[in-house]
Design a protein around this motif. Structure first.
Motif, PDB file in Angstrom:
ATOM      1  N   ALA A  41       0.799  -1.209  -0.017  1.00 46.14           N
ATOM      2  CA  ALA A  41      -0.043  -0.156   0.102  1.00 46.14           C
ATOM      3  C   ALA A  41       0.808   1.212   0.080  1.00 46.14           C
ATOM      4  CB  ALA A  41      -1.037   0.020   1.198  1.00 46.14           C
ATOM      5  N   THR A  42       2.026   1.278   0.817  1.00 43.86           N
ATOM      6  CA  THR A  42       2.704   2.485   1.006  1.00 43.86           C
ATOM      7  C   THR A  42       3.913   2.509   0.173  1.00 43.86           C
ATOM      8  OG1 THR A  42       3.958   1.629   2.619  1.00 43.86           O
ATOM      9  CG2 THR A  42       1.984   2.688   3.100  1.00 43.86           C
ATOM     10  N   GLY A  43       4.388   1.093  -0.402  1.00 44.10           N
ATOM     11  CA  GLY A  43       5.623   1.012  -1.042  1.00 44.10           C
ATOM     12  C   GLY A  43       6.850   1.147  -0.170  1.00 44.10           C
ATOM     13  N   GLU A  44       6.633   1.066   1.153  1.00 38.08           N
ATOM     14  CA  GLU A  44       7.763   1.416   2.034  1.00 38.08           C
ATOM     15  C   GLU A  44       8.220   0.367   2.890  1.00 38.08           C
ATOM     16  OE1 GLU A  44       9.350   4.276   2.595  1.00 38.08           O
ATOM     17  OE2 GLU A  44       8.382   5.528   1.267  1.00 38.08           O
ATOM     18  N   LEU A  45       9.275   0.211   3.220  1.00 35.62           N
ATOM     19  CA  LEU A  45       9.781  -1.078   4.203  1.00 35.62           C
ATOM     20  C   LEU A  45       8.903  -0.960   5.215  1.00 35.62           C
ATOM     21  CD1 LEU A  45      12.166  -3.091   4.344  1.00 35.62           C
ATOM     22  CD2 LEU A  45      13.131  -1.529   5.812  1.00 35.62           C
ATOM     23  N   ASP A  46       8.638  -2.335   5.680  1.00 31.08           N
ATOM     24  CA  ASP A  46       7.565  -2.621   6.845  1.00 31.08           C
ATOM     25  C   ASP A  46       8.172  -3.939   7.579  1.00 31.08           C
ATOM     26  OD1 ASP A  46       5.493  -2.112   8.609  1.00 31.08           O
ATOM     27  OD2 ASP A  46       3.985  -2.311   7.125  1.00 31.08           O
ATOM     28  N   GLY A  47       7.235  -4.348   8.586  1.00 33.46           N
ATOM     29  CA  GLY A  47       7.530  -5.358   9.526  1.00 33.46           C
ATOM     30  C   GLY A  47       8.455  -5.080  10.779  1.00 33.46           C
ATOM     31  N   TYR A  48       8.605  -6.434  11.277  1.00 32.14           N
ATOM     32  CA  TYR A  48       8.997  -6.213  12.879  1.00 32.14           C
ATOM     33  C   TYR A  48      10.531  -5.511  12.750  1.00 32.14           C
ATOM     34  CZ  TYR A  48      11.726  -8.148  16.840  1.00 32.14           C
ATOM     35  OH  TYR A  48      12.589  -8.144  17.939  1.00 32.14           O
ATOM     36  N   GLU A  49      11.297  -5.633  11.723  1.00 32.29           N
ATOM     37  CA  GLU A  49      12.693  -4.891  11.717  1.00 32.29           C
ATOM     38  C   GLU A  49      12.656  -3.635  11.527  1.00 32.29           C
ATOM     39  OE1 GLU A  49      15.697  -8.717  11.297  1.00 32.29           O
ATOM     40  OE2 GLU A  49      14.513  -8.268   9.812  1.00 32.29           O
ATOM     41  N   ARG A  50      11.686  -2.978  10.733  1.00 31.50           N
ATOM     42  CA  ARG A  50      11.534  -1.571  10.565  1.00 31.50           C
ATOM     43  C   ARG A  50      10.887  -1.039  11.778  1.00 31.50           C
ATOM     44  NH1 ARG A  50      10.416   2.337   6.388  1.00 31.50           N
ATOM     45  NH2 ARG A  50      10.558   4.364   7.706  1.00 31.50           N
ATOM     46  N   GLU A  51      10.193  -1.513  12.341  1.00 31.99           N
ATOM     47  CA  GLU A  51       9.372  -0.999  13.736  1.00 31.99           C
ATOM     48  C   GLU A  51      10.381  -1.129  14.430  1.00 31.99           C
ATOM     49  OE1 GLU A  51       5.688  -1.406  16.682  1.00 31.99           O
ATOM     50  OE2 GLU A  51       5.809  -2.741  15.041  1.00 31.99           O
ATOM     51  N   LEU A  52      11.344  -2.183  14.928  1.00 30.55           N
ATOM     52  CA  LEU A  52      12.300  -2.138  16.016  1.00 30.55           C
ATOM     53  C   LEU A  52      13.388  -1.251  15.572  1.00 30.55           C
ATOM     54  CD1 LEU A  52      13.812  -3.505  18.569  1.00 30.55           C
ATOM     55  CD2 LEU A  52      14.521  -5.405  17.085  1.00 30.55           C
ATOM     56  N   GLY A  53      13.701  -1.316  14.424  1.00 28.49           N
ATOM     57  CA  GLY A  53      14.922  -0.357  13.814  1.00 28.49           C
ATOM     58  C   GLY A  53      14.624   1.318  14.109  1.00 28.49           C
ATOM     59  N   ASP A  54      13.408   1.468  13.948  1.00 27.35           N
ATOM     60  CA  ASP A  54      12.933   2.876  14.224  1.00 27.35           C
ATOM     61  C   ASP A  54      12.933   3.183  15.508  1.00 27.35           C
ATOM     62  OD1 ASP A  54      12.639   3.234  11.400  1.00 27.35           O
ATOM     63  OD2 ASP A  54      10.364   3.329  11.378  1.00 27.35           O
ATOM     64  N   CYS A  64      18.258   8.187  11.480  1.00 26.89           N
ATOM     65  CA  CYS A  64      18.314   6.824  10.674  1.00 26.89           C
ATOM     66  C   CYS A  64      17.802   6.987   9.336  1.00 26.89           C
ATOM     67  CB  CYS A  64      17.945   5.892  11.566  1.00 26.89           C
ATOM     68  SG  CYS A  64      18.908   5.523  12.890  1.00 26.89           S
ATOM     69  N   GLU A  65      18.106   6.565   8.650  1.00 27.66           N
ATOM     70  CA  GLU A  65      17.327   6.147   7.184  1.00 27.66           C
ATOM     71  C   GLU A  65      17.682   4.713   6.789  1.00 27.66           C
ATOM     72  OE1 GLU A  65      20.598   7.749   3.775  1.00 27.66           O
ATOM     73  OE2 GLU A  65      19.179   9.261   4.572  1.00 27.66           O
ATOM     74  N   TRP A  66      16.603   4.224   5.939  1.00 28.18           N
ATOM     75  CA  TRP A  66      16.690   2.913   5.470  1.00 28.18           C
ATOM     76  C   TRP A  66      16.989   2.689   4.166  1.00 28.18           C
ATOM     77  CZ3 TRP A  66      15.992  -1.259   8.659  1.00 28.18           C
ATOM     78  CH2 TRP A  66      15.607  -1.112  10.023  1.00 28.18           C
ATOM     79  N   VAL A  67      18.001   1.613   3.802  1.00 28.88           N
ATOM     80  CA  VAL A  67      18.397   1.414   2.474  1.00 28.88           C
ATOM     81  C   VAL A  67      18.216  -0.295   2.507  1.00 28.88           C
ATOM     82  CG1 VAL A  67      20.560   1.212   1.134  1.00 28.88           C
ATOM     83  CG2 VAL A  67      20.586   2.910   3.076  1.00 28.88           C
ATOM     84  N   ILE A  68      17.582  -0.392   1.154  1.00 28.36           N
ATOM     85  CA  ILE A  68      17.105  -1.891   0.835  1.00 28.36           C
ATOM     86  C   ILE A  68      18.455  -2.448  -0.212  1.00 28.36           C
ATOM     87  CG2 ILE A  68      15.603  -3.371  -0.559  1.00 28.36           C
ATOM     88  CD1 ILE A  68      14.488  -1.816   1.955  1.00 28.36           C
ATOM     89  N   ASN A  69      18.754  -3.585   0.012  1.00 23.25           N
ATOM     90  CA  ASN A  69      19.747  -4.209  -0.476  1.00 23.25           C
ATOM     91  C   ASN A  69      19.501  -5.518  -0.719  1.00 23.25           C
ATOM     92  OD1 ASN A  69      22.955  -3.585  -1.097  1.00 23.25           O
ATOM     93  ND2 ASN A  69      22.624  -5.745  -0.736  1.00 23.25           N
ATOM     94  N   ASP A  70      19.797  -6.265  -1.975  1.00 21.12           N
ATOM     95  CA  ASP A  70      19.682  -7.767  -2.079  1.00 21.12           C
ATOM     96  C   ASP A  70      20.396  -8.508  -1.105  1.00 21.12           C
ATOM     97  OD1 ASP A  70      17.960  -7.372  -4.155  1.00 21.12           O
ATOM     98  OD2 ASP A  70      19.725  -7.552  -5.766  1.00 21.12           O
ATOM     99  N   TRP A  71      19.852  -9.638  -0.707  1.00 20.39           N
ATOM    100  CA  TRP A  71      20.156 -10.622   0.333  1.00 20.39           C
ATOM    101  C   TRP A  71      21.733 -11.094  -0.078  1.00 20.39           C
ATOM    102  CZ3 TRP A  71      20.027 -11.693   5.500  1.00 20.39           C
ATOM    103  CH2 TRP A  71      20.506 -13.027   5.683  1.00 20.39           C
ATOM    104  N   ASP A  72      22.011 -11.423  -1.135  1.00 23.64           N
ATOM    105  CA  ASP A  72      23.258 -11.990  -1.497  1.00 23.64           C
ATOM    106  C   ASP A  72      24.718 -11.163  -1.466  1.00 23.64           C
ATOM    107  OD1 ASP A  72      22.361 -14.335  -2.362  1.00 23.64           O
ATOM    108  OD2 ASP A  72      22.287 -14.151  -4.453  1.00 23.64           O
ATOM    109  N   THR A  73      24.131  -9.661  -1.363  1.00 18.90           N
ATOM    110  CA  THR A  73      25.354  -8.855  -1.209  1.00 18.90           C
ATOM    111  C   THR A  73      25.248  -7.924   0.032  1.00 18.90           C
ATOM    112  OG1 THR A  73      24.053  -7.086  -2.645  1.00 18.90           O
ATOM    113  CG2 THR A  73      25.664  -8.820  -3.770  1.00 18.90           C
ATOM    114  N   ILE A  74      24.393  -8.480   0.805  1.00 21.79           N
ATOM    115  CA  ILE A  74      24.062  -7.552   2.245  1.00 21.79           C
ATOM    116  C   ILE A  74      25.353  -7.185   3.012  1.00 21.79           C
ATOM    117  CG2 ILE A  74      23.096  -9.337   3.668  1.00 21.79           C
ATOM    118  CD1 ILE A  74      20.681  -7.213   4.055  1.00 21.79           C
TER     119      ILE A  74
END
Length: 244
Positions: A41-54, A64-74
């Motif tokens: 709905a928002t196109g934003e990162l969500d979930g347990y770790e987003r709430e906890l990180g915030d 803080c700001e969030w960056v999305i990265n593929d798992w293989d190169t994280i």
């Protein structure tokens, strides 16, 4: 992966006790609900770790700001400085600790599980083709066994491989698999007993970033002590999920 010497970031404690860094960039995958995912709905990162990180950033007075990265190169992209933390359902393991550092865990060691198509014999857990996300503790477990490991960059691809017959079973965190099983109308089932792997999930940081790690560690400890971390775990994973 080789150990690398990294230039230390300008991290120091300000007089208020907050970390003196303009922006702390929080790295996540955005593809592993309920740990982290992109909200449709928002196109934003969500979930347990987003709430906890915030919440960690709010309590530590960090910008803080969030960056999305593929798992293989994280991990390589943390090391190279693309962001300052990893919050992506990453289990604490000795192999990873040779490359990065971790805070104390914010999730206890939790069950991994196998799922398969209904009617599949349990023996495929040991001798079949098992799909797992690459560079995970589950993939490592399969690689050490007698079965054949089929790795994929994303967790959703492991489910597709099971459904289209490429794999006999999938091994992943049970909390990730449970909605697939529940929504499959009996097509998918858990196969055999759960498996406990790793030392729980923590925030990954560069080995040089002691001040950042210690700051986040302190806040995680405070949240364990005041019960707010358990409340967040229950919200995202349910009352039966292991709590502190």
């Amino acid at each position: 992966m080789k150990k690398t010497a990294f230039a230390a970031l300008a991290l120091a404690f300000a007089a208020s006790g907050a970390l003196a860094q303009d922006v702390v960039r929080m790295g996540s995958e955005g593809a592993y609900p309920p740990y982290n995912f992109i909200n449709d709905a928002t196109g934003e990162l969500d979930g347990y770790e987003r709430e906890l990180g915030d919440e960690l950033c709010r309590r530590a007075e960090l910008n803080c700001e969030w960056v999305i990265n593929d798992w293989d190169t994280i991990i390589p992209n943390l090391v190279s400085g693309n962001y300052d933390t990893i919050m992506a359902g990453m289990s604490i393991t000795e192999a990873r600790q040779e490359v990065i550092a971790f805070t104390q865990n914010y999730l206890l060691p939790e069950p991994s599980a196998f799922i398969a198509l209904a009617g599949t014999d349990e023996s495929v857990r040991d001798t079949g083709v098992i799909a797992a996300q690459s560079n995970t503790i589950q993939a490592g477990m399969v690689a050490e066994g007698d079965g054949d490991l089929l790795e994929f960059p994303t967790p959703d691809e492991t489910i597709s491989a099971l459904r289209n017959g490429e794999a006999d079973a999938v091994l992943a965190d049970k909390a990730f698999l449970a909605p697939y099983v529940a929504d499959s109308n009996g097509e998918l089932v858990f196969l055999g007993d759960d498996v406990l792997l790793g030392g729980g999930i923590g925030v990954g940081v560069r080995q040089s970033d002691d001040a950042l790690r210690e700051t986040l560690d302190r806040v995680i400890a405070d949240m364990k002590a005041d019960g707010s971390l358990n409340a967040m775990i229950e919200k995202w994973f349910g009352a039966d999920h292991p709590q502190f």
